[in-house]
Design a protein around this motif. Structure first.
Motif, PDB file in Angstrom:
ATOM      1  N   GLY A  37      19.211  78.095 -80.833  1.00 30.10           N
ATOM      2  CA  GLY A  37      20.559  78.449 -80.882  1.00 30.10           C
ATOM      3  C   GLY A  37      20.758  78.951 -79.529  1.00 30.10           C
ATOM      4  N   LEU A  38      20.036  79.326 -78.726  1.00 26.32           N
ATOM      5  CA  LEU A  38      20.273  79.781 -77.534  1.00 26.32           C
ATOM      6  C   LEU A  38      20.662  78.637 -76.509  1.00 26.32           C
ATOM      7  CD1 LEU A  38      20.158  82.333 -75.477  1.00 26.32           C
ATOM      8  CD2 LEU A  38      17.935  81.837 -74.808  1.00 26.32           C
ATOM      9  N   GLY A  39      19.958  77.449 -76.260  1.00 23.49           N
ATOM     10  CA  GLY A  39      20.225  76.496 -75.468  1.00 23.49           C
ATOM     11  C   GLY A  39      21.067  75.542 -76.041  1.00 23.49           C
ATOM     12  N   LEU A  40      21.291  75.507 -77.292  1.00 27.36           N
ATOM     13  CA  LEU A  40      22.154  74.358 -78.248  1.00 27.36           C
ATOM     14  C   LEU A  40      23.502  74.330 -77.727  1.00 27.36           C
ATOM     15  CD1 LEU A  40      20.900  72.686 -80.602  1.00 27.36           C
ATOM     16  CD2 LEU A  40      22.436  73.800 -81.915  1.00 27.36           C
ATOM     17  N   VAL A  41      24.079  75.187 -77.104  1.00 30.43           N
ATOM     18  CA  VAL A  41      25.284  75.163 -76.701  1.00 30.43           C
ATOM     19  C   VAL A  41      25.619  75.045 -75.385  1.00 30.43           C
ATOM     20  CG1 VAL A  41      26.180  76.994 -78.521  1.00 30.43           C
ATOM     21  CG2 VAL A  41      25.401  77.882 -76.126  1.00 30.43           C
ATOM     22  N   ASP A  42      24.506  75.060 -74.512  1.00 25.47           N
ATOM     23  CA  ASP A  42      24.502  74.498 -73.096  1.00 25.47           C
ATOM     24  C   ASP A  42      25.254  73.185 -72.886  1.00 25.47           C
ATOM     25  OD1 ASP A  42      23.783  76.768 -71.685  1.00 25.47           O
ATOM     26  OD2 ASP A  42      21.526  76.221 -71.681  1.00 25.47           O
ATOM     27  N   ILE A  97      22.804  84.681 -89.084  1.00 27.36           N
ATOM     28  CA  ILE A  97      22.960  83.608 -87.885  1.00 27.36           C
ATOM     29  C   ILE A  97      23.541  81.984 -88.566  1.00 27.36           C
ATOM     30  CG2 ILE A  97      21.515  81.902 -86.329  1.00 27.36           C
ATOM     31  CD1 ILE A  97      19.473  84.155 -86.096  1.00 27.36           C
ATOM     32  N   ILE A  98      23.019  81.856 -90.045  1.00 27.97           N
ATOM     33  CA  ILE A  98      23.502  80.791 -90.787  1.00 27.97           C
ATOM     34  C   ILE A  98      24.944  80.879 -90.835  1.00 27.97           C
ATOM     35  CG2 ILE A  98      23.627  79.964 -93.119  1.00 27.97           C
ATOM     36  CD1 ILE A  98      20.643  80.804 -93.166  1.00 27.97           C
ATOM     37  N   VAL A  99      25.672  82.154 -91.178  1.00 31.37           N
ATOM     38  CA  VAL A  99      26.887  82.262 -91.646  1.00 31.37           C
ATOM     39  C   VAL A  99      27.756  82.288 -90.371  1.00 31.37           C
ATOM     40  CG1 VAL A  99      28.502  83.989 -92.502  1.00 31.37           C
ATOM     41  CG2 VAL A  99      26.502  83.729 -93.722  1.00 31.37           C
ATOM     42  N   PHE A 100      27.370  82.980 -89.167  1.00 33.16           N
ATOM     43  CA  PHE A 100      28.229  83.144 -88.039  1.00 33.16           C
ATOM     44  C   PHE A 100      28.266  81.890 -87.397  1.00 33.16           C
ATOM     45  CE2 PHE A 100      28.182  87.554 -88.952  1.00 33.16           C
ATOM     46  CZ  PHE A 100      29.572  87.746 -89.137  1.00 33.16           C
ATOM     47  N   SER A 101      27.078  81.034 -87.025  1.00 26.49           N
ATOM     48  CA  SER A 101      27.044  79.803 -86.490  1.00 26.49           C
ATOM     49  C   SER A 101      27.845  78.751 -87.137  1.00 26.49           C
ATOM     50  CB  SER A 101      25.693  79.274 -86.581  1.00 26.49           C
ATOM     51  OG  SER A 101      24.934  79.218 -87.486  1.00 26.49           O
ATOM     52  N   ALA A 102      27.921  78.822 -88.416  1.00 25.31           N
ATOM     53  CA  ALA A 102      28.792  77.925 -89.196  1.00 25.31           C
ATOM     54  C   ALA A 102      30.344  78.150 -89.023  1.00 25.31           C
ATOM     55  CB  ALA A 102      28.561  77.871 -90.718  1.00 25.31           C
ATOM     56  N   LEU A 168      24.412  66.181 -80.681  1.00 26.83           N
ATOM     57  CA  LEU A 168      25.388  66.499 -81.687  1.00 26.83           C
ATOM     58  C   LEU A 168      26.558  66.674 -81.050  1.00 26.83           C
ATOM     59  CD1 LEU A 168      23.290  69.141 -83.862  1.00 26.83           C
ATOM     60  CD2 LEU A 168      24.049  66.788 -84.462  1.00 26.83           C
ATOM     61  N   GLY A 169      26.663  67.354 -79.617  1.00 27.43           N
ATOM     62  CA  GLY A 169      27.773  67.349 -78.779  1.00 27.43           C
ATOM     63  C   GLY A 169      28.421  66.326 -78.675  1.00 27.43           C
ATOM     64  N   SER A 170      27.783  65.138 -78.401  1.00 26.65           N
ATOM     65  CA  SER A 170      28.453  64.028 -78.043  1.00 26.65           C
ATOM     66  C   SER A 170      29.279  63.517 -78.965  1.00 26.65           C
ATOM     67  CB  SER A 170      27.292  62.711 -77.633  1.00 26.65           C
ATOM     68  OG  SER A 170      26.604  62.790 -78.879  1.00 26.65           O
ATOM     69  N   ILE A 171      28.874  63.906 -80.255  1.00 26.41           N
ATOM     70  CA  ILE A 171      29.853  63.655 -81.462  1.00 26.41           C
ATOM     71  C   ILE A 171      31.203  64.439 -81.659  1.00 26.41           C
ATOM     72  CG2 ILE A 171      29.997  63.355 -84.043  1.00 26.41           C
ATOM     73  CD1 ILE A 171      27.026  62.955 -83.990  1.00 26.41           C
ATOM     74  N   SER A 172      30.728  65.953 -81.439  1.00 27.46           N
ATOM     75  CA  SER A 172      31.736  66.939 -81.432  1.00 27.46           C
ATOM     76  C   SER A 172      31.283  68.211 -80.948  1.00 27.46           C
ATOM     77  CB  SER A 172      32.258  66.969 -82.779  1.00 27.46           C
ATOM     78  OG  SER A 172      33.120  68.528 -82.969  1.00 27.46           O
ATOM     79  N   TRP A 173      32.055  69.010 -80.434  1.00 24.08           N
ATOM     80  CA  TRP A 173      31.382  70.285 -79.816  1.00 24.08           C
ATOM     81  C   TRP A 173      31.027  71.210 -80.841  1.00 24.08           C
ATOM     82  CZ3 TRP A 173      33.656  74.834 -81.284  1.00 24.08           C
ATOM     83  CH2 TRP A 173      35.017  74.463 -81.787  1.00 24.08           C
ATOM     84  N   ARG A 174      31.483  70.894 -82.109  1.00 23.66           N
ATOM     85  CA  ARG A 174      31.294  71.697 -83.503  1.00 23.66           C
ATOM     86  C   ARG A 174      29.999  71.146 -83.693  1.00 23.66           C
ATOM     87  NH1 ARG A 174      36.411  73.646 -84.918  1.00 23.66           N
ATOM     88  NH2 ARG A 174      38.233  72.304 -84.226  1.00 23.66           N
ATOM     89  N   GLY A 175      29.308  70.104 -83.483  1.00 26.76           N
ATOM     90  CA  GLY A 175      27.968  69.679 -84.216  1.00 26.76           C
ATOM     91  C   GLY A 175      27.093  70.825 -83.984  1.00 26.76           C
ATOM     92  N   PRO A 176      26.714  71.179 -82.599  1.00 31.41           N
ATOM     93  CA  PRO A 176      25.600  72.078 -82.448  1.00 31.41           C
ATOM     94  C   PRO A 176      25.644  73.335 -83.224  1.00 31.41           C
ATOM     95  CG  PRO A 176      26.267  71.328 -80.390  1.00 31.41           C
ATOM     96  CD  PRO A 176      27.301  70.799 -81.259  1.00 31.41           C
ATOM     97  N   PHE A 177      26.991  73.828 -83.552  1.00 29.96           N
ATOM     98  CA  PHE A 177      27.030  75.129 -84.217  1.00 29.96           C
ATOM     99  C   PHE A 177      26.764  74.923 -85.849  1.00 29.96           C
ATOM    100  CE2 PHE A 177      29.838  75.805 -80.716  1.00 29.96           C
ATOM    101  CZ  PHE A 177      29.816  77.271 -80.465  1.00 29.96           C
ATOM    102  N   PHE A 178      27.133  73.810 -86.184  1.00 27.74           N
ATOM    103  CA  PHE A 178      26.636  73.376 -87.769  1.00 27.74           C
ATOM    104  C   PHE A 178      25.114  73.019 -87.856  1.00 27.74           C
ATOM    105  CE2 PHE A 178      31.368  72.158 -87.986  1.00 27.74           C
ATOM    106  CZ  PHE A 178      31.814  73.382 -88.817  1.00 27.74           C
ATOM    107  N   GLY A 179      24.518  72.497 -86.667  1.00 27.63           N
ATOM    108  CA  GLY A 179      23.344  72.186 -86.590  1.00 27.63           C
ATOM    109  C   GLY A 179      22.467  73.353 -86.845  1.00 27.63           C
ATOM    110  N   VAL A 180      22.630  74.295 -85.938  1.00 27.28           N
ATOM    111  CA  VAL A 180      21.921  75.492 -86.007  1.00 27.28           C
ATOM    112  C   VAL A 180      21.845  76.275 -87.490  1.00 27.28           C
ATOM    113  CG1 VAL A 180      21.892  78.202 -85.361  1.00 27.28           C
ATOM    114  CG2 VAL A 180      22.139  76.299 -83.523  1.00 27.28           C
ATOM    115  N   SER A 181      23.296  76.231 -88.094  1.00 29.76           N
ATOM    116  CA  SER A 181      23.200  76.644 -89.496  1.00 29.76           C
ATOM    117  C   SER A 181      22.286  75.970 -90.241  1.00 29.76           C
ATOM    118  CB  SER A 181      24.783  76.632 -89.875  1.00 29.76           C
ATOM    119  OG  SER A 181      25.023  77.136 -91.157  1.00 29.76           O
TER     120      SER A 181
END
Length: 404
Positions: A37-42, A97-102, A168-181
């Protein structure tokens, strides 16, 4: 210095690094996912800036809110875990983490994402401080090897996170957040069903314990050095994606390479250095090399050479991996207090550096020029080297303890 009470009764040493109980592997697996989750948003930082019409300093607040809340919440992790137990503290952190990343993935404004990243940071604090002490306490291979396993999980998570984030980010910037969840749901189930119930400590931690722990000179020294070093670390994490000129996939591959080197050196190189040289000298050399590396990033940015920045970012994984293992091992031996308390005290201070640096890096680029954040990060890391040299006498007991 190494004799200290422990929330978890340490098991007798037997076997090697990978001969661990299932419970240790369950916590380590959850650590990998958490650190992803730390590097997923980079890789998606530039995409978020473009699509939500935000400045670099505004987007950097994703790291600032996360690190600030993580650091502050570290002060209560011992208080919480000593009352509800290690297992339920880990599960509570993962659930947050599950709740807030989603919720972050479902956001429509940068302010919403920043706020939800703060909630994510609170869950992260409950999890990582408790996970380290759990791995050390449940391991059958001794403190040093348990910490190496923890750092390996950190390195693996940090390396795979950007790779997955890029895809995931190449599909949508939202993808990594849902991926972490989704991934943390898997980690939750592992902890729930594999980790045994761990007895609560006989003595409950107070809210004052982390502050008292900082009165020990060795722990205070390591915390100050980490605070300064984090200015360089999070300048690399939160700012370098803007100057490499790569898309989400490209950024994912760069940080994957960085993370692989970080994981490899933390597991295989750091222990050899620590056994051959003293702690202060080894850390001083690694932080000096990281200082030079940050200067190279700044020069590469000034010269308009993204390739130089890319190579310097990847190479930085070598120095950061070694330093992370050295300093984490030292923290566990730095004060005669619960390991979870020592970890929380140290993390509180270092995450404050991680909170200030991403926002400041974005602002420095807006106030001055694109290379200034790297120069400032290099200066702060070098000040950390000076602090290490001036206060190195406080770390001598740790070297003696590790040798024994």
């Amino acid at each position: 210095m190494s004799t200290k009470p422990s929330t978890l009764k340490e098991l007798p040493e037997r076997g090697g690094l990978f001969s661990q109980p299932k419970a240790v592997w369950a916590v380590a697996f959850a650590c990998v996912i958490s650190f992803m989750g730390l590097g997923l948003v980079d890789p998606i930082l530039p995409a978020i800036a473009n699509q939500l019409h935000a400045s670099k300093s505004q987007v950097s607040l994703l790291f600032t809110s996360y690190n600030l809340v993580t650091g502050l919440a570290m002060l209560i992790t011992g208080f919480v875990s000593s009352r509800i137990g290690v297992k339920w503290t880990l599960l509570s952190g993962i659930l947050l983490i599950i709740v807030f990343s989603a919720l972050g993935g479902a956001s429509d404004t940068i302010a919403q994402i920043v706020g939800f990243r703060g909630g994510w940071g609170f869950g992260n604090a409950l999890f990582i401080a408790t996970a380290l002490s759990a791995i050390v306490g449940l391991s059958t291979s001794g403190t040093a090897k348990a910490i190496i396993l923890y750092e390996a999980a950190l390195g693996l998570g940090i390396s795979v996170g950007p790779l997955l984030g890029g895809e995931l980010g190449s599909i949508s910037w939202r993808g990594p957040f849902f991926g972490v969840s989704v991934l943390m749901v898997i980690g939750f189930l592992f902890i729930l069903f594999v980790l045994p119930k761990i007895p609560k400590p006989t003595k409950r931690s107070s809210l004052a314990d982390p502050f008292k722990a900082l009165s020990y000179p060795a722990l205070k020294t390591l915390a100050i050095v980490a605070f300064l070093y984090n200015f360089g670390f999070f300048t690399l994490m939160a700012y370098s994606p803007y100057v490499m000129g790569l898309d989400e996939h490209g950024l994912g591959y760069v940080f994957f390479g960085w993370g692989i080197l970080l994981a490899f050196t933390s597991v295989f190189v750091a222990p050899k250095l620590q056994s051959r040289f003293n702690l202060a000298a080894s850390m001083g050399v690694m932080l000096t090399l990281f200082t030079i590396d940050l200067l190279v990033m700044g020069i590469g940015t000034f010269m308009g050479s993204p390739t130089t920045v890319i190579v310097a970012v990847i190479v930085a994984g070598i120095f950061l991996g070694i330093n992370n293992t050295l300093i984490t091992t030292a923290v566990m031996e730095s004060a005669p207090v619960e390991r979870s308390v020592a970890s929380a005290s140290y993390s509180f201070v270092r995450f404050l550096g991680g909170a200030a640096s991403p926002w400041l890096a974005g602002k420095l680029s807006e106030w001055y020029n694109a290379q200034m954040p790297f120069y400032f990060g290099a200066l702060m890391v070098f000040i950390g080297v000076i602090v290490l040299i001036v206060r190195r006498r406080h770390l001598r007991d740790i070297d003696v303890s590790h040798a024994h």
